[in-house]
Design a protein around this motif. Sequence first.
Motif, PDB file in Angstrom:
ATOM      1  N   HIS A  83       0.826  -1.207   0.000  1.00  0.00           N
ATOM      2  CA  HIS A  83       0.000   0.000   0.000  1.00  0.00           C
ATOM      3  C   HIS A  83       0.869   1.270   0.000  1.00  0.00           C
ATOM      4  CE1 HIS A  83      -4.169  -1.779   1.301  1.00  0.00           C
ATOM      5  NE2 HIS A  83      -3.642  -2.393   0.265  1.00  0.00           N
ATOM      6  N   ASP A  84       1.993   1.229   0.712  1.00  0.00           N
ATOM      7  CA  ASP A  84       2.914   2.379   0.736  1.00  0.00           C
ATOM      8  C   ASP A  84       3.411   2.724  -0.671  1.00  0.00           C
ATOM      9  OD1 ASP A  84       4.823   4.148   2.476  1.00  0.00           O
ATOM     10  OD2 ASP A  84       6.198   3.065   1.164  1.00  0.00           O
ATOM     11  N   ASP A  85       3.556   1.699  -1.507  1.00  0.00           N
ATOM     12  CA  ASP A  85       4.096   1.902  -2.855  1.00  0.00           C
ATOM     13  C   ASP A  85       3.063   2.389  -3.872  1.00  0.00           C
ATOM     14  OD1 ASP A  85       6.628   1.059  -2.100  1.00  0.00           O
ATOM     15  OD2 ASP A  85       6.254  -1.040  -2.610  1.00  0.00           O
ATOM     16  N   MET A  89       0.050   6.790  -2.704  1.00  0.00           N
ATOM     17  CA  MET A  89       0.924   6.974  -1.539  1.00  0.00           C
ATOM     18  C   MET A  89       2.306   7.423  -2.048  1.00  0.00           C
ATOM     19  SD  MET A  89      -0.924   5.971   1.316  1.00  0.00           S
ATOM     20  CE  MET A  89       0.220   5.310   2.504  1.00  0.00           C
ATOM     21  N   ASP A  90       3.318   6.538  -1.990  1.00  0.00           N
ATOM     22  CA  ASP A  90       4.665   6.968  -2.391  1.00  0.00           C
ATOM     23  C   ASP A  90       4.939   6.815  -3.889  1.00  0.00           C
ATOM     24  OD1 ASP A  90       5.113   7.613   0.199  1.00  0.00           O
ATOM     25  OD2 ASP A  90       6.479   5.966   0.651  1.00  0.00           O
ATOM     26  N   ASN A  91       4.037   6.149  -4.573  1.00  0.00           N
ATOM     27  CA  ASN A  91       4.183   5.975  -6.030  1.00  0.00           C
ATOM     28  C   ASN A  91       5.542   5.384  -6.396  1.00  0.00           C
ATOM     29  OD1 ASN A  91       3.429   6.070  -8.694  1.00  0.00           O
ATOM     30  ND2 ASN A  91       3.975   8.224  -8.967  1.00  0.00           N
ATOM     31  N   GLY A 155       0.861   6.723  11.651  1.00  0.00           N
ATOM     32  CA  GLY A 155       2.186   7.197  11.221  1.00  0.00           C
ATOM     33  C   GLY A 155       2.213   7.465   9.731  1.00  0.00           C
ATOM     34  N   GLN A 156       1.605   6.558   8.965  1.00  0.00           N
ATOM     35  CA  GLN A 156       1.541   6.746   7.510  1.00  0.00           C
ATOM     36  C   GLN A 156       0.720   7.999   7.167  1.00  0.00           C
ATOM     37  OE1 GLN A 156       3.871   5.238   5.982  1.00  0.00           O
ATOM     38  NE2 GLN A 156       2.894   3.684   4.724  1.00  0.00           N
ATOM     39  N   MET A 157      -0.365   8.218   7.940  1.00  0.00           N
ATOM     40  CA  MET A 157      -1.210   9.395   7.694  1.00  0.00           C
ATOM     41  C   MET A 157      -0.404  10.677   7.885  1.00  0.00           C
ATOM     42  SD  MET A 157      -4.538  10.150   7.062  1.00  0.00           S
ATOM     43  CE  MET A 157      -3.965  11.325   5.854  1.00  0.00           C
ATOM     44  N   GLU A 158       0.308  10.770   9.023  1.00  0.00           N
ATOM     45  CA  GLU A 158       1.080  12.015   9.259  1.00  0.00           C
ATOM     46  C   GLU A 158       2.241  12.143   8.278  1.00  0.00           C
ATOM     47  OE1 GLU A 158       1.761  13.877  12.904  1.00  0.00           O
ATOM     48  OE2 GLU A 158      -0.193  13.348  13.721  1.00  0.00           O
ATOM     49  N   ASP A 159       2.775  10.993   7.851  1.00  0.00           N
ATOM     50  CA  ASP A 159       3.838  11.011   6.845  1.00  0.00           C
ATOM     51  C   ASP A 159       3.321  11.656   5.559  1.00  0.00           C
ATOM     52  OD1 ASP A 159       6.493   9.025   5.918  1.00  0.00           O
ATOM     53  OD2 ASP A 159       5.119   9.698   4.356  1.00  0.00           O
ATOM     54  N   ILE A 160       2.134  11.256   5.150  1.00  0.00           N
ATOM     55  CA  ILE A 160       1.546  11.830   3.933  1.00  0.00           C
ATOM     56  C   ILE A 160       1.189  13.309   4.141  1.00  0.00           C
ATOM     57  CG2 ILE A 160      -0.499  11.726   2.399  1.00  0.00           C
ATOM     58  CD1 ILE A 160       1.470   9.423   1.929  1.00  0.00           C
TER      59      ILE A 160
HETATM   60 MG    MG Z   1       6.072   5.969   2.768  1.00  0.00          MG
END
Ligand code: MG
Length: 293
Positions: A83-85, A89-91, A155-160
Amino acid sequence: MEFKATLKQYQQQVEQALDLLLPPANTRPARIHEAMRYSLDAGGKRLRPTLVLLTAELFGSSADQALPAAVAIECIHTYSLIHDDLPAMDNSELRRGKPTNHIQFDEPTAILAGDALLTYAFELLAKHYCEDASLATALVLELAKTSGSTQLIGGQMEDILGERSQYSEEQIEFIHLNKTAALLATSFVMGALVAHASPEQIAVIRDLGTQVGLAFQVTDDLLDATSDSATIGKTVGQDAAADKSTFIGIVGLDGARQRARELTDRAVELYQQLPAESPFLLELIRKLEHRSK
Ligand code: MG
Ligand code: IPE
Ligand code: IPE
Ligand code: MG
Ligand code: MG
């Protein structure tokens, strides 16, 4: 035995268990089961499952007993990477040395493969630890909390949210703590739970795992900034390209290296408070600071 050979043994043990415990690739619908296995089989360091096995052994259990928990955590980790990729997200196009799941298959399949791995982790725990209901519940609770909206997903939410905005050191620490360190700490804790370690021991091991996890993400950011795709097997330079706030942006490369060292030293201090010894685990913790992938 030499460090590398021992590490390989643990990785192989994990990989055999993954193959055994995941639905066969030809299970209908084959496409989803192929996609789940594609990202799992692509490799990776198997760090989290190895830590589950090592901690279980440290507290007196057998690695075999901890294998389903180890596989469950690798399923969660791999789902989080798929999902991160994703483009939203990080594409990223490269992961574990291979095209990312959505490139190899397509976006709907990658989303579903991630969902399926996430769900399967809990099926594994309920199924393999059902004879000890309190252990099964403790493992499910531990993994669910860590993977949920206040930790990994938070964490992923705040990262984005942090893309194209200037984050403070406190905000970056929140991201590292939750998107990465929580699941690493849980790897240690699940091993300790399988071995029926005491609550006091679990508190120390969680703290230790958190320091290891924080160091791990600082090093991940360093590798993103300084390494190349061929070495680390994933797209690099992404943090800068997405204008992500990282420690490096605040304290520079040397500052980030120093931070990884301090966190590792703190983990080693905590290791020394444990009631038993695992020289291999200690060496692994130390080596992670200087990893090249
Ligand atoms: Mg990421
Ligand atoms: C990558 O984790 C994602 C982060 C939390 C930084 P790993 O570096 O452990 O990835 P694999 O499992 O070896 O592919
Ligand atoms: C992702 O962090 C951590 C996860 C929860 C997946 P990154 O976005 O830095 O991980 P990489 O660098 O893509 O592996
Ligand atoms: Mg990423
Ligand atoms: Mg990264």
